[in-house]
Design an enzyme around this catalytic site. Structure first.
Site, short mmCIF file in Angstrom:
data_model
loop_
_atom_site.label_atom_id
_atom_site.label_comp_id
_atom_site.label_asym_id
_atom_site.label_seq_id
_atom_site.Cartn_x
_atom_site.Cartn_y
_atom_site.Cartn_z
N LYS A 100 0.83 -1.22 0.00
CA LYS A 100 0.00 0.00 0.00
C LYS A 100 0.87 1.27 0.00
O LYS A 100 0.62 2.19 -0.75
CB LYS A 100 -0.93 0.03 1.23
CG LYS A 100 -1.87 -1.14 1.36
CD LYS A 100 -2.80 -0.99 2.54
CE LYS A 100 -2.13 -1.01 3.90
NZ LYS A 100 -1.50 -2.30 4.28
N ARG A 118 -9.19 1.00 9.02
CA ARG A 118 -8.69 -0.32 9.38
C ARG A 118 -9.68 -1.05 10.28
O ARG A 118 -9.35 -2.08 10.87
CB ARG A 118 -7.38 -0.17 10.14
CG ARG A 118 -6.14 -0.53 9.33
CD ARG A 118 -4.92 -0.24 10.18
NE ARG A 118 -3.77 -1.00 9.79
CZ ARG A 118 -2.71 -0.48 9.18
NH1 ARG A 118 -2.69 0.78 8.84
NH2 ARG A 118 -1.68 -1.24 8.91
N ARG A 167 11.87 -5.54 4.75
CA ARG A 167 11.58 -4.16 4.36
C ARG A 167 12.51 -3.21 5.11
O ARG A 167 12.82 -3.42 6.27
CB ARG A 167 10.12 -3.84 4.72
CG ARG A 167 9.74 -2.40 4.53
CD ARG A 167 8.28 -2.20 4.46
NE ARG A 167 7.59 -2.44 5.72
CZ ARG A 167 6.27 -2.37 5.84
NH1 ARG A 167 5.52 -2.12 4.79
NH2 ARG A 167 5.70 -2.59 7.00
N ARG A 216 11.71 -0.89 10.70
CA ARG A 216 10.66 -0.51 11.65
C ARG A 216 10.64 -1.49 12.83
O ARG A 216 10.81 -2.69 12.64
CB ARG A 216 9.29 -0.53 10.96
CG ARG A 216 8.97 0.76 10.26
CD ARG A 216 7.75 0.68 9.40
NE ARG A 216 6.59 0.05 10.02
CZ ARG A 216 5.40 -0.04 9.44
NH1 ARG A 216 5.22 0.46 8.23
NH2 ARG A 216 4.39 -0.62 10.05
N ARG A 252 0.10 -8.61 13.66
CA ARG A 252 -0.55 -7.63 12.76
C ARG A 252 -1.45 -8.34 11.75
O ARG A 252 -2.52 -7.84 11.40
CB ARG A 252 0.52 -6.78 12.05
CG ARG A 252 1.17 -5.77 13.00
CD ARG A 252 2.50 -5.28 12.50
NE ARG A 252 2.40 -4.52 11.27
CZ ARG A 252 3.46 -4.24 10.49
NH1 ARG A 252 4.66 -4.66 10.82
NH2 ARG A 252 3.28 -3.54 9.39
P1 AMP Z 1 1.30 0.85 8.80
O1 AMP Z 1 2.39 1.84 8.66
O2 AMP Z 1 0.12 1.13 7.91
O3 AMP Z 1 1.77 -0.58 8.68
O4 AMP Z 1 0.73 1.02 10.30
C1 AMP Z 1 1.58 0.77 11.40
C2 AMP Z 1 0.78 0.70 12.68
O5 AMP Z 1 0.14 1.95 12.91
C3 AMP Z 1 -0.36 -0.32 12.71
O6 AMP Z 1 0.09 -1.64 13.00
C4 AMP Z 1 -1.23 0.26 13.81
O7 AMP Z 1 -0.67 0.02 15.08
C5 AMP Z 1 -1.12 1.76 13.54
N1 AMP Z 1 -2.18 2.20 12.60
C6 AMP Z 1 -2.02 2.57 11.31
N2 AMP Z 1 -3.20 2.90 10.74
C7 AMP Z 1 -4.13 2.72 11.72
C8 AMP Z 1 -5.55 2.87 11.77
N3 AMP Z 1 -6.28 3.25 10.71
N4 AMP Z 1 -6.18 2.57 12.93
C9 AMP Z 1 -5.50 2.21 14.01
N5 AMP Z 1 -4.17 2.03 14.04
C10 AMP Z 1 -3.48 2.29 12.91
#
Ligand code: AMP
Length: 211
Positions: A13, A88, A122, A154, A165
């Site tokens: 994404k 999400r 990554r 990360r 996750r």
């Molecule tokens: P990402 O960078 O999209 O992989 O998001 C990393 C982390 O941020 C996720 O595992 C969640 O802990 C938090 N996060 C990102 N987007 C959301 C969302 N829409 N709602 C809640 N937590 C989020």
């Protein structure tokens, strides 16, 4: 053009939304990046978010919805935007629907067996650009092609956290697909393919949307 890229962690994404953002000159809004910026600033919100992010859990709606609302008020969003990592959960999709009608939600579906390697190999740049040690390496090892900053891994990209996750994705996030299917805006792309193939498929979908 108001769209959301949907899919499990590691679906691509972030990579695709950056490419599409450049092509269509609309901002890519990553909820994960917004949260990581708060973590870097060391705010109270960032501290609360970091604990949950490191556990692979979702950050509460009360936090992420407010952050998204603020971000969408930026004048750069007037011509549209791409959401990456929002919504999400059904609760987030329901609230978003009250203030923004998305033109398309594009699901990048990827087989579970590919996701773990995609995530654990990554590497990120603080500027938000993502690399993969095998499929999309930087030109100079460990350094961002775009801005020259040092790449990092990360904290939540470990195999243990990825498994959590993925569980959160299948229990809380995947049901959101049905929400958008019912509204007739859900589109599907095979996210197992190469970055270039997925980009091509995405552009085809976006070009076919009513202007
Ligand atoms: P990402 O960078 O999209 O992989 O998001 C990393 C982390 O941020 C996720 O595992 C969640 O802990 C938090 N996060 C990102 N987007 C959301 C969302 N829409 N709602 C809640 N937590 C989020």
């Amino acid at each position: 053009m108001k769209i959301a890229l949907f899919g499990p962690p590691g679906a691509g994404k972030g990579t695709q939304s950056k490419l599409i953002s450049e092509k269509f000159s609309i901002p890519s809004i990553s909820m994960g990046d917004l949260l990581r910026a708060e973590v870097r600033k060391g705010t109270a919100l960032g501290k609360e978010a970091k604990t949950l992010m490191d556990e692979g859990q979702l950050v509460p709606d009360s936090v992420v919805i407010g952050m998204l609302r603020d971000r969408l008020q930026g004048s750069d969003c007037d011509g549209g935007f791409i959401l990456d990592g929002f919504p999400r959960a059904i609760s987030q999709a329901t609230v978003l629907d009250e203030f923004v009608k998305l033109d398309a939600v594009i699901n990048l579906s990827v087989d579970d067996r590919f996701l773990i390697q995609r995530i654990t190999d990554r590497r990120m740049c603080p500027c938000g650009t993502a690399y993969h040690l095998v499929f999309n390496p930087p030109i100079r090892p460990g350094v961002c092609d775009d801005c020259g900053e040092k790449l990092y891994q990360r904290d939540d990209d470990t195999e243990e956290t990825v498994l959590k996750r993925l569980k959160v994705y299948s229990e809380q996030t995947k049901p959101v697909l049905e929400f958008y299917r019912k509204r007739g805006v859900l589109r599907e792309i095979d996210g197992n393919k190469s970055i270039a193939c997925i980009r091509h498929a995405l552009i085809e979908i976006l070009d076919s949307l009513p202007q």
